[in-house]
Every structure is written in structure tokens, then in C-alpha cells.
Design an enzyme around this catalytic site. Structure first.
Site, PDB file in Angstrom:
ATOM      1  N   GLU A   1      -5.125  -8.496  -0.729  1.00 22.60           N
ATOM      2  CA  GLU A   1      -5.810  -8.269   0.556  1.00 22.60           C
ATOM      3  C   GLU A   1      -7.287  -8.026   0.302  1.00 22.60           C
ATOM      4  O   GLU A   1      -7.639  -7.226  -0.564  1.00 22.60           O
ATOM      5  CB  GLU A   1      -5.253  -7.041   1.303  1.00 22.60           C
ATOM      6  CG  GLU A   1      -3.884  -7.216   1.886  1.00 22.60           C
ATOM      7  CD  GLU A   1      -3.449  -6.020   2.682  1.00 22.60           C
ATOM      8  OE1 GLU A   1      -4.319  -5.292   3.210  1.00 22.60           O
ATOM      9  OE2 GLU A   1      -2.227  -5.793   2.766  1.00 22.60           O
TER      10      GLU A   1
ATOM     11  N   GLU B   1       0.841  -1.213   0.000  1.00 17.13           N
ATOM     12  CA  GLU B   1       0.000   0.000   0.000  1.00 17.13           C
ATOM     13  C   GLU B   1       0.868   1.252   0.000  1.00 17.13           C
ATOM     14  O   GLU B   1       0.815   2.088   0.912  1.00 17.13           O
ATOM     15  CB  GLU B   1      -0.942  -0.009   1.207  1.00 17.13           C
ATOM     16  CG  GLU B   1      -1.950  -1.127   1.144  1.00 17.13           C
ATOM     17  CD  GLU B   1      -3.056  -0.982   2.161  1.00 17.13           C
ATOM     18  OE1 GLU B   1      -2.867  -0.264   3.160  1.00 17.13           O
ATOM     19  OE2 GLU B   1      -4.119  -1.583   1.970  1.00 17.13           O
TER      20      GLU B   1
HETATM   21  C1  BGP Z   1      -4.183  -2.782   5.144  1.00 17.51           C
HETATM   22  C2  BGP Z   1      -2.815  -3.325   5.543  1.00 17.51           C
HETATM   23  C3  BGP Z   1      -2.849  -4.653   6.223  1.00 17.51           C
HETATM   24  C4  BGP Z   1      -4.071  -4.863   7.095  1.00 17.51           C
HETATM   25  C5  BGP Z   1      -5.345  -4.330   6.453  1.00 17.51           C
HETATM   26  C6  BGP Z   1      -6.552  -4.437   7.350  1.00 17.51           C
HETATM   27  O1  BGP Z   1      -4.084  -1.417   5.049  1.00 17.51           O
HETATM   28  O2  BGP Z   1      -2.025  -3.481   4.369  1.00 17.51           O
HETATM   29  O3  BGP Z   1      -1.642  -4.770   6.946  1.00 17.51           O
HETATM   30  O4  BGP Z   1      -3.864  -4.354   8.325  1.00 17.51           O
HETATM   31  O5  BGP Z   1      -5.186  -2.988   6.079  1.00 17.51           O
HETATM   32  O6  BGP Z   1      -6.598  -3.289   8.167  1.00 17.51           O
HETATM   33  P1  BGP Z   1      -6.763  -3.462   9.740  1.00 17.51           P
HETATM   34  O7  BGP Z   1      -5.754  -4.484  10.148  1.00 17.51           O
HETATM   35  O8  BGP Z   1      -6.510  -2.138  10.314  1.00 17.51           O
HETATM   36  O9  BGP Z   1      -8.176  -3.955   9.954  1.00 17.51           O
END
Ligand code: BGP
Length: 487
Positions: free
Chosen positions: A387, A193
Site C-alpha cells: 500500500e 495492518e
Molecule cells: C490503510 C488500509 C487501507 C486503506 C489505506 C488508506 O490503513 O489498510 O484499507 O484504507 O489505509 O487509508 P484511507 O482509505 O483512510 O485513506
């Protein structure tokens, strides 16, 4: 005319995704140095509405992480002890039948200080064991080089990626990984990201805005981003040279944004948001800065320090595929009556047509298909969803977790993926985020669970760390076994 059934391509890479800083734990084991993720501010029961507080960092946090004095409550939680549990966890992944596992290499496990003359052998050996076990189980590694694990000592020395020296340190770290794992890993992602540098500059680029000269914050962030673009191109070059057949991807937070009304101002506002979001992949796919972004930087008085051969490097070493995360769609409006929300709930304007998760992220399966069609039409490169998932509170009842809501979420998104493929999108694979429950990046909680596998650990780090298969575990196993035809 026979209408063919929408299917996923043969060899579609169904998989799982985690990140070192949210799964491994073992934050100071076997020579690992503290990373920026180990210094993220965390207090029990922090108000979730105060999203920024979770990603903030203070001198106290940094001092605690550097001195190792804050393990009273925090870093042991910074994961589910995947570092020691990985054989068991990989066996569970293999039982589900996954073809690919996305993990990250914690930079601070390899170079604890960031600029040592030699890497930490114990750190290298850990990932060699991990990738070797994955291969033994016929699970393809998909490895992220930068996922919030920059050495804290390095970020404190230079205020993160603002300084050019960090480019050299990252290229060196990446080449050590290519040399060591060239026979084990062929799929690589450079920066997780890369666009999130604006949302949380510390975890993604080691920048503490209070250390920037007053009024220089935006200038420094864009300069750091330029350094990351150059570093991404340089390691793409080196990976291709060192690992024949390797494929390198960029990684974008896909924030597809709708206009709240058909008012031209709303449409223009949403278009601007979409172009700003795509800019980060544009640079890594097309090998140059888009004209509108260059103009935008000029209008904002931001002048990048660009070294003599930087633009040639960007142009010559573009990525092989485009990977992205997709959790929600966004909505933009210029109208004063638009209901806005902030914090760790949905970021921006509420979309009245969409439900939201417990954390306010708007659930929009069609938005995933829209994103796939848009990205493929724009880049004409293979895509990889690395993701996607639903963070929610799971309840254990007699050792079972009946998460039909998670199955519904994935089923609706897989149906849209299948349609996009049917309409011509070249989709390499899919890795669900947090396939095993891990620490939330944004809130540092365990409560926000994404997994098909439950982990017995609470937000304070208490629990047995026992792993439990949720109902969705068996559902995903069936989806993979039928290559997505039986949802
Ligand atoms: C994205 C990241 C991940 C993961 C995901 C879910 O931005 O790349 O590392 O964390 O978000 O977000 P969260 O874990 O805050 O629910």
C-alpha cells in the site's frame, strides 16, 4: 569503476491493491453476511477532524447492519460495485500492464455467520471466478485473508478476537480458501495492518471497547492481538502444507518516526515509537515476543492467556516475506512547543520540512527509502510494498483528470524505491493503494481518491460508476512497461 544505473530487478511485481470492504459493494448479495466494515458509523458531512467518529460503531449501526435496514445510504456505497464490475476493472488493470493485484477475500462472504458447518458456495464461486480471470490476464493474485471483513455476527458473539474461538473460526475460513484456491493463488497475506488493532479495534478485530470489562480494554486488545498472532502462524503452517511454493507475508503499517529535534529525549521518544511499530512484524518474522515488549506489558499489568503450544506455534511458523503500507512518516517530540495535530489530519507532531496532503498526511518519499533500508536490515527477508499512494480530490474536466500531483507523488517515491534496491534491498514488488478509486477506510469517503482510474461516485453513493482513465493511468502504464526505468 563503472557506476551502474539504479534499476528495478527483472520480474519486479508492479501492481495494484484494493480490499473487498472498500471496493466490492454487493454488501448483502449472494449470501454474504454483514461484516464489521458494514457497521462502521457514517453520517453525511461528518467533520473530518473527528477521525475517530468515522471508525466508531454504535448499537444502532450494528443493529442496522444485522437487520439490513441501513442500505438506504451506506453499504451500497461501501464500494464501487467491483463485485459486478470486476471483468471491466481487471481489463483496465491489464491494460496498465500490472503483474500483480492485491485483493482481500471478504470472510463474511464465505462464512456469513462465522461458524456455519459449511461455507457459502456463492461466495467461494465469486472469488474462484475473480482469481481465474486474473490468471487469464496474467495478473498474479496477492490475497489478504483479513482486511476489516470479519463476520459481524461472529464479532458480536465473542466481542471480536478477544475470545479464543475466533482463532478456530479464522483458521477454518483460511483453510477453506487454501483448499479452493490452491491452483490459483500462491501469494497470501494474513492480517492487514495487524498493528492497527490499537487504532481501530472494531474494524480490525471486532472489538467494541464498551463491551470490555471496565479497565480491561487494553488487556482485551492485547489478548485479541495474541490470538491473531497465533492464527497468523497457524494459517502460515496450513498454507505451506497445502500449497507447495506458496509464500505468506505479514503486513505492517510502516510508521517511520523521526525525532523532532536532536534532544536525546526526542530521540528516545521516536525510538520507542519505532520499536512499538516494528513489534508486530517482529513476532511474525522472529517467532517470539521481543523482550522490550514483554517488559512493557508487564509494567502495564497486562497478562496474556497463552495456551500451552502457542509459543511453539509462533516460533515454528514464521512468514516468508514482510509486506507493509507506507503513506507518510511521523514525527515525535517531548517538547511542549511542538505543534500537534489530531483527527484525520497528520497523526501527531507536524514535521516542518514536509508538505502534507489535503487530509494532512505528510508526504515523505525519502521516508520510504528509510523504511525499506530499516526493514531489510532488521529482517533480512524479501519486502513487498502493498500500500502506498496519495489520497486527494480529483477534478473531472471534459472527461479528463489531469492529476500531475499524483504522478509527482509516485515518481518521487519510485525514485527512492529504486535507490533502496540499488543499495541492496530485496524488494519483491509494489502495489499502489486504491489503483482504482475506492471507499476510504478512515473517512468512508469517495472524495479521497487514490486511483489511476477515476470512478464516478460521490460521497453519498450517487453516480454512474463509470470508470475514467486519469493522466496518471498512462504514466503508470509506461513505468511498468519500462520496469521503472522511465519515471
Ligand atoms: C490503510 C488500509 C487501507 C486503506 C489505506 C488508506 O490503513 O489498510 O484499507 O484504507 O489505509 O487509508 P484511507 O482509505 O483512510 O485513506
Amino acid at each position: 569503476m563503472t557506476v551502474t544505473q539504479a534499476t528495478f530487478p527483472r520480474g519486479f511485481l508492479w501492481g495494484a491493491a484494493i480490499a473487498a470492504n472498500q471496493a466490492e459493494g454487493a454488501w448483502n448479495v449472494d449470501g454474504k453476511g454483514p461484516s464489521v466494515a458494514d457497521a462502521i458509523n457514517w453520517k453525511p458531512n461528518l467533520d473530518l477532524k473527528d477521525f475517530t467518529a468515522h471508525m466508531a460503531v454504535t448499537d444502532e449501526n450494528v443493529a442496522d447492519a444485522l437487520n439490513g435496514t441501513h442500505d438506504a445510504f451506506y453499504p451500497k456505497r461501501r464500494g464501487i460495485d467491483f463485485y459486478h464490475h470486476y471483468p471491466q476493472d481487471l481489463a483496465l488493470f491489464a491494460e496498465m500492464g500490472i503483474k500483480v493485484l492485491r485483493v482481500s477475500i471478504a470472510w463474511s462472504r464465505i462464512f456469513p455467520d462465522g461458524e456455519e458447518s459449511a461455507p457459502n458456495e456463492a461466495g467461494l464461486a465469486f472469488y474462484e471466478r475473480l482469481f481465474g480471470e486474473m490468471r487469464r490476464l496474467n495478473i498474479e493474485p496477492l490475497v489478504t485473508l483479513s482486511h476489516y471483513e470479519m463476520p459481524l455476527k461472529l464479532s458480536e458473539r465473542y466481542n471480536g478476537w478477544v475470545h479464543r474461538n475466533v482463532v478456530d473460526a479464522f483458521v477454518r475460513f483460511s483453510n477453506v480458501c487454501f483448499d479452493r484456491y490452491k491452483d490459483l493463488v500462491r501469494y497470501w497475506l494474513t492480517f492487514n495492518e495487524i498493528d492497527s488493532i490499537h487504532r481501530h479495534p472494531f474494524t480490525t478485530a471486532g472489538i467494541r471497547e464498551e463491551k470490555c470489562a471496565p479497565g480491561q480494554e487494553k488487556q482485551d486488545i492485547y489478548q485479541a492481538l495474541h490470538h491473531q498472532f497465533v492464527a497468523s502462524a497457524l494459517v502460515t503452517r496450513d498454507c505451506h502444507a497445502k500449497i507447495p511454493g506458496s509464500q505468506v507475508g505479514c503486513m505492517l503499517t510502516k510508521l517511520t518516526t523521526y525525532p523532532r529535534t536532536c534532544h536525546p529525549d526526542d530521540v528516545q521518544a521516536s525510538l520507542k515509537k519505532n520499536l512499538e511499530n516494528l513489534f508486530y512484524a517482529d513476532v511474525q518474522v522472529f517467532g517470539n515476543y521481543p523482550p522490550l515488549i514483554k517488559r512493557d506489558l508487564e509494567l502495564r499489568g497486562i497478562e496474556l492467556l497463552v495456551a500451552a503450544d502457542d509459543l511453539d506455534i509462533l516460533r515454528q511458523h514464521t512468514v516468508d516475506f514482510v509486506s507493509f503500507s507506507y503513506y507518510m512518516s511521523m514525527t515525535e517530540s517531548t517538547q511542549p512547543d511542538a505543534e500537534r495535530t489530531a483527527g484525520n489530519t497528520v497523526l501527531g507532531v507536524k514535521n516542518p520540512y514536509l508538505p502534507a496532503s489535503d487530509w494532512g498526511w505528510q508526504i515523505d518519499p525519502v521516508g520510504l527509502k528509510i523504511s525499506l533500508l530499516e526493514l531489510y536490515d532488521r529482517y533480512r527477508k524479501p519486502l513487498f510494498i502493498v500500500e502506498n499512494g496519495l489520497g486527494c480530490k480529483d477534478v473531472v474536466e471534459d472527461g479528463k483528470i489531469h492529476d500531475s500531483y499524483r504522478i509527482d507523488y509516485f515518481r518521487s517515491h519510485f525514485e527512492q524505491m529504486r535507490e533502496a534496491v540499488h543499495e541492496g534491498v530485496e524488494l519483491m514488488g509494489y502495489t499502489s493503494w486504491g489503483t482504482i478509486d475506492i471507499i476510504s477506510a478512515g473517512t468512508s469517503q469517495m472524495t479521497k481518491r487514490y486511483g489511476f482510474i477515476y470512478v464516478d461516485q460521490d460521497d453519498e453513493g450517487n453516480g454512474t460508476l463509470a470508470r475514467l482513465r486519469k493522466d496518471s493511468f498512462w504514466w503508470y502504464q509506461k513505468v511498468i512497461a519500462t520496469n521503472g526505468s522511465d519515471l
